[in-house]
Design a protein around this motif. Structure first.
Motif, PDB file in Angstrom:
ATOM      1  N   LEU A 195      61.560  -2.069 -22.342  1.00 17.41           N
ATOM      2  CA  LEU A 195      61.554  -3.511 -22.743  1.00 17.41           C
ATOM      3  C   LEU A 195      60.662  -3.754 -23.889  1.00 17.41           C
ATOM      4  N   LEU A 196      59.390  -3.208 -23.777  1.00 13.15           N
ATOM      5  CA  LEU A 196      58.239  -3.550 -24.876  1.00 13.15           C
ATOM      6  C   LEU A 196      58.690  -2.818 -26.284  1.00 13.15           C
ATOM      7  N   THR A 197      59.305  -1.625 -25.886  1.00 12.38           N
ATOM      8  CA  THR A 197      59.698  -1.132 -27.329  1.00 12.38           C
ATOM      9  C   THR A 197      60.782  -1.775 -27.958  1.00 12.38           C
ATOM     10  N   ILE A 198      61.662  -2.259 -27.417  1.00  9.89           N
ATOM     11  CA  ILE A 198      62.693  -3.027 -27.994  1.00  9.89           C
ATOM     12  C   ILE A 198      62.106  -4.122 -28.571  1.00  9.89           C
ATOM     13  N   ILE A 199      61.057  -4.874 -28.035  1.00  9.54           N
ATOM     14  CA  ILE A 199      60.478  -6.234 -28.426  1.00  9.54           C
ATOM     15  C   ILE A 199      59.760  -5.991 -29.651  1.00  9.54           C
ATOM     16  N   VAL A 200      58.758  -4.675 -29.441  1.00  8.98           N
ATOM     17  CA  VAL A 200      57.922  -4.510 -30.601  1.00  8.98           C
ATOM     18  C   VAL A 200      58.611  -4.030 -31.764  1.00  8.98           C
ATOM     19  N   GLY A 201      59.867  -3.203 -31.668  1.00  8.74           N
ATOM     20  CA  GLY A 201      60.373  -2.722 -32.580  1.00  8.74           C
ATOM     21  C   GLY A 201      61.259  -3.854 -33.390  1.00  8.74           C
ATOM     22  N   ASN A 202      61.902  -4.729 -32.528  1.00  8.73           N
ATOM     23  CA  ASN A 202      62.534  -6.098 -33.512  1.00  8.73           C
ATOM     24  C   ASN A 202      61.460  -6.700 -34.151  1.00  8.73           C
ATOM     25  N   ILE A 203      60.475  -7.011 -33.356  1.00  9.68           N
ATOM     26  CA  ILE A 203      59.489  -8.126 -34.272  1.00  9.68           C
ATOM     27  C   ILE A 203      58.933  -7.208 -35.421  1.00  9.68           C
ATOM     28  N   GLU A 204      58.719  -5.787 -35.378  1.00 14.02           N
ATOM     29  CA  GLU A 204      58.299  -5.312 -36.696  1.00 14.02           C
ATOM     30  C   GLU A 204      59.212  -5.326 -37.719  1.00 14.02           C
ATOM     31  N   LEU A 205      60.758  -5.092 -37.387  1.00  9.44           N
ATOM     32  CA  LEU A 205      61.795  -5.464 -38.353  1.00  9.44           C
ATOM     33  C   LEU A 205      61.964  -6.685 -38.902  1.00  9.44           C
ATOM     34  N   GLN A 207      59.548  -8.811 -39.075  1.00 12.07           N
ATOM     35  CA  GLN A 207      58.319  -8.900 -40.108  1.00 12.07           C
ATOM     36  C   GLN A 207      58.437  -8.312 -41.382  1.00 12.07           C
ATOM     37  N   ARG A 208      59.159  -7.071 -41.400  1.00  7.50           N
ATOM     38  CA  ARG A 208      59.458  -6.429 -42.606  1.00  7.50           C
ATOM     39  C   ARG A 208      60.441  -7.355 -43.511  1.00  7.50           C
ATOM     40  N   ARG A 209      61.382  -7.800 -42.835  1.00  5.02           N
ATOM     41  CA  ARG A 209      62.486  -8.749 -43.510  1.00  5.02           C
ATOM     42  C   ARG A 209      62.226 -10.165 -43.906  1.00  5.02           C
ATOM     43  N   LEU A 210      61.277 -10.717 -43.217  1.00  4.90           N
ATOM     44  CA  LEU A 210      60.779 -11.891 -43.594  1.00  4.90           C
ATOM     45  C   LEU A 210      60.364 -12.298 -45.027  1.00  4.90           C
ATOM     46  N   PRO A 211      61.025 -13.215 -45.619  1.00  5.30           N
ATOM     47  CA  PRO A 211      60.743 -13.872 -47.009  1.00  5.30           C
ATOM     48  C   PRO A 211      59.189 -13.954 -47.098  1.00  5.30           C
ATOM     49  N   GLU A 212      58.502 -13.668 -48.389  1.00  4.69           N
ATOM     50  CA  GLU A 212      57.198 -13.946 -48.395  1.00  4.69           C
ATOM     51  C   GLU A 212      56.549 -15.299 -48.058  1.00  4.69           C
ATOM     52  N   GLU A 213      57.642 -16.528 -48.413  1.00  2.00           N
ATOM     53  CA  GLU A 213      57.358 -17.947 -48.121  1.00  2.00           C
ATOM     54  C   GLU A 213      57.313 -18.297 -46.796  1.00  2.00           C
ATOM     55  N   ALA A 214      58.086 -17.284 -45.836  1.00  3.42           N
ATOM     56  CA  ALA A 214      58.130 -17.885 -44.541  1.00  3.42           C
ATOM     57  C   ALA A 214      56.644 -17.666 -43.861  1.00  3.42           C
ATOM     58  N   ASP A 215      55.818 -18.287 -44.283  1.00  2.00           N
ATOM     59  CA  ASP A 215      54.307 -18.220 -43.619  1.00  2.00           C
ATOM     60  C   ASP A 215      54.527 -18.456 -42.222  1.00  2.00           C
ATOM     61  N   ARG A 216      55.028 -19.773 -41.696  1.00  2.00           N
ATOM     62  CA  ARG A 216      54.970 -20.042 -40.309  1.00  2.00           C
ATOM     63  C   ARG A 216      55.614 -19.254 -39.405  1.00  2.00           C
ATOM     64  N   LEU A 217      56.808 -18.640 -40.006  1.00  2.00           N
ATOM     65  CA  LEU A 217      57.516 -17.491 -39.191  1.00  2.00           C
ATOM     66  C   LEU A 217      56.618 -16.164 -39.049  1.00  2.00           C
ATOM     67  N   ARG A 218      56.154 -15.787 -40.332  1.00  2.00           N
ATOM     68  CA  ARG A 218      55.071 -14.816 -40.382  1.00  2.00           C
ATOM     69  C   ARG A 218      54.222 -14.767 -39.275  1.00  2.00           C
ATOM     70  N   ARG A 219      53.425 -16.159 -39.104  1.00  2.00           N
ATOM     71  CA  ARG A 219      52.233 -16.217 -38.044  1.00  2.00           C
ATOM     72  C   ARG A 219      53.079 -15.920 -36.775  1.00  2.00           C
ATOM     73  N   ALA A 220      54.063 -16.425 -36.613  1.00  2.00           N
ATOM     74  CA  ALA A 220      54.765 -16.561 -35.282  1.00  2.00           C
ATOM     75  C   ALA A 220      55.015 -15.233 -34.753  1.00  2.00           C
ATOM     76  N   ALA A 221      55.348 -14.490 -35.756  1.00  2.00           N
ATOM     77  CA  ALA A 221      55.663 -12.855 -35.592  1.00  2.00           C
ATOM     78  C   ALA A 221      54.546 -12.411 -35.177  1.00  2.00           C
ATOM     79  N   ASP A 222      53.390 -12.451 -35.944  1.00  2.00           N
ATOM     80  CA  ASP A 222      52.100 -11.899 -35.779  1.00  2.00           C
ATOM     81  C   ASP A 222      51.506 -12.203 -34.323  1.00  2.00           C
ATOM     82  N   HIS A 223      51.802 -13.566 -34.002  1.00  2.00           N
ATOM     83  CA  HIS A 223      51.284 -13.711 -32.387  1.00  2.00           C
ATOM     84  C   HIS A 223      51.938 -13.110 -31.434  1.00  2.00           C
ATOM     85  N   ALA A 224      53.078 -13.000 -31.731  1.00  2.00           N
ATOM     86  CA  ALA A 224      54.280 -12.155 -30.743  1.00  2.00           C
ATOM     87  C   ALA A 224      53.908 -10.685 -30.674  1.00  2.00           C
ATOM     88  N   MET A 225      53.535 -10.324 -31.932  1.00  2.00           N
ATOM     89  CA  MET A 225      53.139  -8.462 -31.876  1.00  2.00           C
ATOM     90  C   MET A 225      51.844  -8.360 -31.126  1.00  2.00           C
TER      91      MET A 225
END
Length: 554
Positions: A195-205, A207-225
């Motif tokens: 399960l963690l491999t799926i979660i980690v992988g999808n969070i990384e994907l 993060q790689r595809r979030l637009p530069e201006e999506a700071d709030r979403l990027r912070r949320a993804a960082d916390h999740a990671m």
């Protein structure tokens, strides 16, 4: 037919000579003046060599002669007779003949001794019987004494046996409990890793595809990671305790490893705890997973630091050690006797009582405040050392501190350490369109792996089981790498699939992934030679680097 009674009559001389006992007549000084044939036969002498030439006491053993002079002769003179006296005659061939002597002294009218008449009985059988009787009596007395002693100590022995049995049963229950907990935690950790491999992988994907201006979403993804990394650490520790983590043992110089950790340990301990290392000269090499040994020492250091809130001293000591048969025989867990490399971590902290020591290696057991620890540090150390065929021993007293000793088997044979591979430049891990076959029975995990590899620039074929994978290999000669999970449904595990694929495509590189040990690629807790493995949960970057390295080497 009538028999003349006179024909059956024996003369007195015949009776004397052939009697079943020996007859002697001696002068008062012991000189033999007459002897019957029976006596002559016993001692093996001729009559002419004995009569008039030998004294009775000359035929006795040394002890018999002394007794004759000091007791026998005086008693005979005093009372005129002596009965039932045991002597040992010395025969001409050196044999000793036990006899029983009855003696009567003949005296003249004035009362002066004239002749001693001695009747001798062969006492060989009697002497044997007496010895046997004496031995039997001694055995009976010994048995009686033993029985008395057993009866006197019966209560004490029963109490001791009961205490020992209770102790052994408690140790067995503890061992069975630890094994049951290990099986449970190992199974849970395996599922969590998928399960963690799926979660980690999808969070990384994401993060790689979030637009530069999506700071709030990027912070949320960082916390999740961050949270998933902590969860991955927990599952790793659970696998370590349950002895289900794939180890990669290498020949190691423990002194070099401890010395190399000094700076890290000093930063971890802080300024109030003093670190001292006592490294033994001529230390043997061991074979263990160096990363796991570093983690074990670091875990022990952190626990020691927490036990010294007001400061203290931490000592890490190495030594050559030998566990003998008596020591390992007293242990419940199976530990081979032999030579070991010892790593001892001692602190001057608060120490532990017996109840705490009995539970200290259990997962999730902790004496720290809520939120201060997971209770998995020592259980991870225990699992790693036991999985490495080693032994852990803990010594502690309340207020005096704690010492935990790790015994790792001595390496016999090659002493060369495995060379370290240079780190690959991350800029070069991108794929070049190579075809990779992914075999994974978990749909979510398979989907993430395929998406990650495609994103890296590879062409991906997929299979959910062994049968499907083999069909794809037969049809697609362009496959450059097999990437397969080890634990699979469908009748074939990853190891069996790899064997069949390599038979069809000799030299094809194979990369395994697992979050759990499996006999398909791991035996006696060690990766089989030549096996390449990436553990779950793996990150995008780890997958990219590992796949690229496999393709470049292949």
């Amino acid at each position: 037919m009538s028999i003349d009674p006179k024909a059956l009559m024996e003369s007195l001389e015949e009776l004397y000579e052939s009697a079943p006992c020996g007859y002697l007549s001696t002068l008062p000084d012991g000189t033999i003046i007459r002897a019957n044939q029976t006596f002559l036969t016993w001692i093996g002498m001729e009559r002419e060599d004995l009569v008039g030439h030998k004294c009775f006491q000359d035929l006795l053993s040394i002890g018999g002669r002394i007794f004759y002079d000091t007791h026998f002769a005086p008693l005979l003179r005093m009372q005129g007779f002596v009965n039932e006296i045991a002597f040992d005659l010395t025969c001409t061939d050196g044999r000793s003949l036990p006899v029983l002597a009855n003696t009567v002294q003949k005296r003249d009218a004035a009362g002066h001794p004239v002749v001693n008449r001695i009747t001798l009985f062969n006492a060989t059988d009697r002497r044997k019987y007496e010895r046997e009787l004496l031995l039997a009596r001694q055995k009976a007395e010994q048995a009686t004494a033993e029985l008395k002693r057993l009866n006197e100590t019966l209560e004490e022995r029963v109490a001791h046996e009961v205490a020992e049995r209770l102790k052994a049963e408690e140790a067995m229950r503890q061992s069975q409990k630890m094994e049951a907990i290990g099986q449970l935690t190992g199974g849970i950790a395996h599922d969590f890793n998928n399960l963690l491999t799926i979660i980690v992988g999808n969070i990384e994907l994401m993060q790689r595809r979030l637009p530069e201006e999506a700071d709030r979403l990027r912070r949320a993804a960082d916390h999740a990671m961050d949270a998933t990394r902590r969860a991955a650490t927990l599952t790793h520790r659970l696998l370590a305790f349950s002895r289900r983590q794939p180890l990669d043992p290498k020949p190691i110089d423990v002194n070099k490893l401890v010395a190399g950790m000094s700076d890290l340990l000093r930063r971890t301990l802080g300024e109030v705890v003093m670190l001292e290392t006592v490294l033994a000269g001529g230390l043997w090499r061991s074979q263990a997973d160096p990363n796991q040994l570093e983690n074990a020492i670091l875990n022990l250091a952190v626990n020691a630091r927490d036990a010294m809130p007001d400061g203290g001293k931490l000592t890490i000591e190495t030594a050559n050690a030998h566990l003998d048969e008596a020591y390992v025989g007293a242990l419940i867990e199976p530990v081979p006797a032999g030579q070991y490399v010892l790593v001892a971590v001692s602190d001057t902290g608060t120490g532990m009582d017996r109840v705490t020591m009995d539970r200290v290696f259990e997962p999730f057991f902790t004496t720290k405040e809520v939120g201060k620890g997971t209770g998995l540090g020592l259980s991870q150390v225990y699992g790693f050392v036991r999985q490495s065929n080693g032994h852990v021993r803990i010594y502690s007293e309340v207020g005096e501190g704690t010492t935990i000793k790790l015994y790792l088997p001595r390496l016999i044979g090659s002493s060369e350490e495995a060379p370290e591979r240079p780190a690959r430049n991350p800029a070069t891990v991108q794929g070049s369109g190579e075809t990779i076959l992914v075999v994974e029975d978990e749909p979510g995990l398979r989907a993430y792996t395929i998406e990650a590899l495609c994103d890296l620039g590879y062409r991906v074929l997929e299979a959910a089981d062994g049968r499907e994978a083999l069909e794809i290999v037969r049809k697609h000669s362009e496959i450059k790498l097999l990437f397969t999970d080890v634990v699979l449904r469908g009748g074939m595990n990853g190891g069996a699939i790899a064997e069949e694929v390599v038979r069809l495509r000799p030299g094809l590189p194979v990369l395994f992934t697992t979050g759990y040990t499996s006999n398909a690629i791991v035996h006696q807790s060690r990766l089989d030679p030549g096996v390449n493995l990436i553990g779950k949960p793996f990150t995008y970057a780890e997958l990219a680097a590992k796949v690229r390295r496999m393709l470049d080497v292949g």
